[in-house]
Enzyme design. Structure first.
Site, PDB file in Angstrom:
ATOM      1  N   GLY A   1     -48.060  -9.472 -21.372  1.00 37.08           N
ATOM      2  CA  GLY A   1     -48.433 -10.894 -21.441  1.00 37.08           C
ATOM      3  C   GLY A   1     -49.305 -11.209 -22.640  1.00 37.08           C
TER       4      GLY A   1
ATOM      5  CB  SER B   1     -46.403 -14.010 -26.025  1.00 41.33           C
ATOM      6  OG  SER B   1     -46.299 -14.520 -24.715  1.00 41.33           O
TER       7      SER B   1
ATOM      8  N   GLY C   1     -52.334 -17.292 -24.466  1.00 41.54           N
ATOM      9  CA  GLY C   1     -53.504 -17.318 -23.598  1.00 41.54           C
ATOM     10  C   GLY C   1     -54.420 -16.119 -23.770  1.00 41.54           C
TER      11      GLY C   1
ATOM     12  CB  ALA D   1     -43.602  -7.587 -17.394  1.00 41.47           C
TER      13      ALA D   1
ATOM     14  CG  LEU E   1     -46.945 -11.070 -16.122  1.00 43.00           C
ATOM     15  CD1 LEU E   1     -46.178  -9.788 -16.334  1.00 43.00           C
ATOM     16  CD2 LEU E   1     -46.625 -11.641 -14.779  1.00 43.00           C
ATOM     17  CB  ALA E   2     -49.858 -16.334 -15.958  1.00 42.26           C
TER      18      ALA E   2
ATOM     19  CE1 TYR F   1     -62.423 -19.699 -13.463  1.00 44.37           C
ATOM     20  CE2 TYR F   1     -61.467 -20.635 -11.470  1.00 44.37           C
ATOM     21  CZ  TYR F   1     -62.313 -20.739 -12.567  1.00 44.37           C
ATOM     22  OH  TYR F   1     -63.051 -21.888 -12.747  1.00 44.37           O
TER      23      TYR F   1
ATOM     24  CE1 TYR G   1     -56.792 -19.760 -10.398  1.00 44.86           C
ATOM     25  CE2 TYR G   1     -58.017 -18.107  -9.186  1.00 44.86           C
ATOM     26  CZ  TYR G   1     -57.148 -18.441 -10.184  1.00 44.86           C
ATOM     27  OH  TYR G   1     -56.602 -17.455 -10.960  1.00 44.86           O
TER      28      TYR G   1
ATOM     29  CE  LYS H   1     -55.665 -14.293 -10.905  1.00 47.12           C
ATOM     30  NZ  LYS H   1     -54.955 -13.537 -11.956  1.00 47.12           N
TER      31      LYS H   1
HETATM   32  P1  NAI Z   1     -50.413 -17.645 -20.227  1.00 49.48           P
HETATM   33  O1  NAI Z   1     -49.381 -18.457 -19.556  1.00 49.48           O
HETATM   34  O2  NAI Z   1     -51.018 -18.158 -21.486  1.00 49.48           O
HETATM   35  O3  NAI Z   1     -49.857 -16.173 -20.535  1.00 49.48           O
HETATM   36  C1  NAI Z   1     -48.974 -15.536 -19.656  1.00 49.48           C
HETATM   37  C2  NAI Z   1     -48.299 -14.388 -20.363  1.00 49.48           C
HETATM   38  O4  NAI Z   1     -47.454 -13.707 -19.414  1.00 49.48           O
HETATM   39  C3  NAI Z   1     -47.384 -14.793 -21.522  1.00 49.48           C
HETATM   40  O5  NAI Z   1     -47.533 -13.845 -22.545  1.00 49.48           O
HETATM   41  C4  NAI Z   1     -45.979 -14.681 -20.916  1.00 49.48           C
HETATM   42  O6  NAI Z   1     -44.955 -14.378 -21.849  1.00 49.48           O
HETATM   43  C5  NAI Z   1     -46.189 -13.515 -19.994  1.00 49.48           C
HETATM   44  N1  NAI Z   1     -45.187 -13.461 -18.922  1.00 49.48           N
HETATM   45  C6  NAI Z   1     -44.952 -14.361 -17.935  1.00 49.48           C
HETATM   46  N2  NAI Z   1     -43.967 -13.926 -17.132  1.00 49.48           N
HETATM   47  C7  NAI Z   1     -43.564 -12.730 -17.622  1.00 49.48           C
HETATM   48  C8  NAI Z   1     -42.594 -11.780 -17.239  1.00 49.48           C
HETATM   49  N3  NAI Z   1     -41.827 -11.951 -16.170  1.00 49.48           N
HETATM   50  N4  NAI Z   1     -42.458 -10.669 -18.006  1.00 49.48           N
HETATM   51  C9  NAI Z   1     -43.229 -10.461 -19.108  1.00 49.48           C
HETATM   52  N5  NAI Z   1     -44.182 -11.315 -19.490  1.00 49.48           N
HETATM   53  C10 NAI Z   1     -44.343 -12.436 -18.764  1.00 49.48           C
HETATM   54  O7  NAI Z   1     -51.517 -17.380 -19.098  1.00 49.48           O
HETATM   55  P2  NAI Z   1     -53.063 -16.973 -19.113  1.00 49.48           P
HETATM   56  O8  NAI Z   1     -53.849 -18.131 -18.641  1.00 49.48           O
HETATM   57  O9  NAI Z   1     -53.437 -16.290 -20.342  1.00 49.48           O
HETATM   58  O10 NAI Z   1     -53.076 -15.940 -17.894  1.00 49.48           O
HETATM   59  C11 NAI Z   1     -53.176 -14.541 -18.030  1.00 49.48           C
HETATM   60  C12 NAI Z   1     -54.009 -13.984 -16.887  1.00 49.48           C
HETATM   61  O11 NAI Z   1     -55.347 -14.479 -17.013  1.00 49.48           O
HETATM   62  C13 NAI Z   1     -53.525 -14.420 -15.506  1.00 49.48           C
HETATM   63  O12 NAI Z   1     -53.635 -13.325 -14.607  1.00 49.48           O
HETATM   64  C14 NAI Z   1     -54.506 -15.497 -15.123  1.00 49.48           C
HETATM   65  O13 NAI Z   1     -54.650 -15.649 -13.739  1.00 49.48           O
HETATM   66  C15 NAI Z   1     -55.772 -14.946 -15.748  1.00 49.48           C
HETATM   67  N6  NAI Z   1     -56.861 -15.916 -15.906  1.00 49.48           N
HETATM   68  C16 NAI Z   1     -56.658 -17.092 -16.580  1.00 49.48           C
HETATM   69  C17 NAI Z   1     -57.679 -18.027 -16.669  1.00 49.48           C
HETATM   70  C18 NAI Z   1     -57.472 -19.319 -17.403  1.00 49.48           C
HETATM   71  O14 NAI Z   1     -58.328 -20.207 -17.285  1.00 49.48           O
HETATM   72  N7  NAI Z   1     -56.409 -19.465 -18.161  1.00 49.48           N
HETATM   73  C19 NAI Z   1     -59.007 -17.779 -16.057  1.00 49.48           C
HETATM   74  C20 NAI Z   1     -59.138 -16.482 -15.453  1.00 49.48           C
HETATM   75  C21 NAI Z   1     -58.085 -15.609 -15.357  1.00 49.48           C
HETATM   76 NA    NA Z   2     -51.840 -14.150 -21.579  1.00 48.24          NA
END
Ligand code: NAI
Ligand code: NA
Length: 397
Positions: free
Chosen positions: A47, A49, A51, A111, A138-139, A224, A234, A243
């Site tokens: 993940g 790419s 965030g 993934a 991953l999300a 989170y 959440y 989580k």
């Molecule tokens: P995002 O949507 O920006 O990134 C998600 C990533 O997962 C991307 O690189 C996407 O290509 C990849 N992805 C999704 N499905 C996939 C699959 N089937 N196979 C391979 N790759 C896949 O999300 P973000 O926010 O960066 O989330 C990442 C983690 O951080 C999550 O676990 C989220 O819960 C956690 N988090 C996020 C917060 C926020 O405020 N954004 C706060 C605290 C934790």
């Molecule tokens: Na990410």
């Protein structure tokens, strides 16, 4: 192609390649201003790419001189589709990374599948040999069962009582009422299946079986905890159950990784930031707009890159680790300060209508959400035709 932002239900359906490059270049520029640190040299990011995963990748590559493999699930442009922001972020990352001494690779694939794990392991064997760090960031809204192919969906819903609240529509700049029905037991289970720790553990086990874990190997995933304002949707909702499972998985993996590799599995409770995944959470836009306003006022606002830099430099590879009773690294300590939470709650009460757009915190959120998709940069001419074919790299394997 002339590329403008197209949104449906706060989700961007288009991305601008030049703007995505701008976004990634800015992350690198920010990292260059921050101190370097000793860290892992060979990193696998699931993940990476967009965030948090992308910011992790940039700071590890730029500030710790790490080589990286990134597994992400992104689409290249096709016909009238621009390709996803994450796809163009990968392109821009590889371009930027050419000036580094380290090596960087992208794998596009699901993934959750056995196949992607096998391809990744082959790549590790042919490049780094072993990895020192696995970042699981991953999300996803869906996870196919790797053995049967059956697709299970996650649902971001409250548990017990329905959620009645407001949401900000990014495109029309209107406030809409939302009513989200409490989750069914199947929806709770589905969310745990998709966003819990099972797949993370499958990755670690597959890597270990293949002999890809180095001595001292670490793995980290992002959780989170959040505040009262986001609690119903959440931490007390379906995603909170996922989580919980992710955090339990960390504890379980931590003990055997410690024994066998002198390594560890940790969770970092990270702060709320603007990403594709976070915007998807009902009520999040209002919360983060008010939070940004408050943290800017109090002078403790952090960018997504700075947040991950601090995490790795001080808390994962440094000696300034803050942990709670569940062994979670608390890098969300600024967001969780009582003063920040109190003021955020007050603003959420006060700005329940279109007046929320007057907040500079809301403006910052709107800027970031556009930047995340390559839009809103003053030095990019969005009326210019973009020849996607011409800038399409040979990236996919
Ligand atoms: P995002 O949507 O920006 O990134 C998600 C990533 O997962 C991307 O690189 C996407 O290509 C990849 N992805 C999704 N499905 C996939 C699959 N089937 N196979 C391979 N790759 C896949 O999300 P973000 O926010 O960066 O989330 C990442 C983690 O951080 C999550 O676990 C989220 O819960 C956690 N988090 C996020 C917060 C926020 O405020 N954004 C706060 C605290 C934790
Ligand atoms: Na990410």
């Amino acid at each position: 192609m002339i590329i403008k932002p197209t949104l449906r239900n706060n989700i961007f359906l288009s991305a601008h390649p030049l703007g995505c490059e701008h976004y990634v270049n800015d992350l690198f520029e920010e990292a260059k201003q921050l101190p370097n640190f000793g860290g892992p040299k060979r990193v696998l990011i699931i993940g990476g790419s967009s965030g948090y995963g992308l910011s992790s990748r940039v700071t590890l590559a730029q500030n710790a001189q790490a080589s990286t493999i990134n597994v992400s699930y992104e689409s290249r442009p096709k016909d009238q589709r621009t390709g996803t922001a994450g796809y163009w972020n990968n392109v821009a990352f590889i371009k930027q990374a050419q000036s580094l001494d380290s090596k960087h690779y992208d794998i596009i694939g699901n993934a959750f599948s056995h196949q992607t794990k096998a391809i990744t392991i082959d790549k590790i064997k042919e490049t780094f040999g072993q990895i020192d760090l696995l970042v699981y960031s991953l999300a996803s809204g869906a996870r196919p069962n790797p053995d049967t192919g059956e697709v299970i969906y996650s649902a971001i819903k409250p548990i017990g009582e329905d959620l009645v609240g407001k949401t900000v529509d990014i495109a029309s700049k209107e406030i809409r009422d939302i009513h989200i029905k409490a989750a069914t037991p199947e929806e709770v289970q589905g969310t745990v299946y998709v966003m819990g720790g099972e797949d993370w553990q499958l990755w670690v086990e597959a890597l270990e079986k293949a002999g890809c874990l180095s001595k001292g190997f670490k793995t980290i995933s992002y959780s989170y905890v959040g505040s009262g304002a986001m609690d119903q949707i959440y931490r007390s909702g379906t995603i909170g159950k996922a989580k919980d499972h992710l955090e339990d998985t960390a504890l379980a993996m931590n003990s055997w990784l410690k024994d066998k590799y002198q390594g560890e599995a940790v969770i970092s409770s990270s702060k709320a930031v603007t990403t594709k995944a976070s915007v998807f959470i009902p009520g999040f836009v209002s919360y983060i707009s008010c939070l940004f306003e408050v943290m800017k006022e109090l002078g403790n606002h952090e960018s997504i890159l700075a947040h991950k830099h601090l995490l790795f430099k001080d808390m994962v590879y440094g000696d300034k680790r803050l942990v709670d009773a569940k062994n979670r690294i608390r890098v969300d300590h600024h967001e969780m300060e009582p003063r920040v939470q109190e003021l955020t709650k007050r603003y959420l009460q006060q700005y329940q209508n279109e007046s929320i757009f007057e907040l500079s915190g809301t403006q910052l959120f709107l800027t970031e959400v556009h930047h995340n998709n390559g839009f809103g940069y003053a030095d990019i001419d969005y009326d210019q035709d973009v020849d996607l074919e011409a800038i399409l790299p040979k990236l996919d394997n």
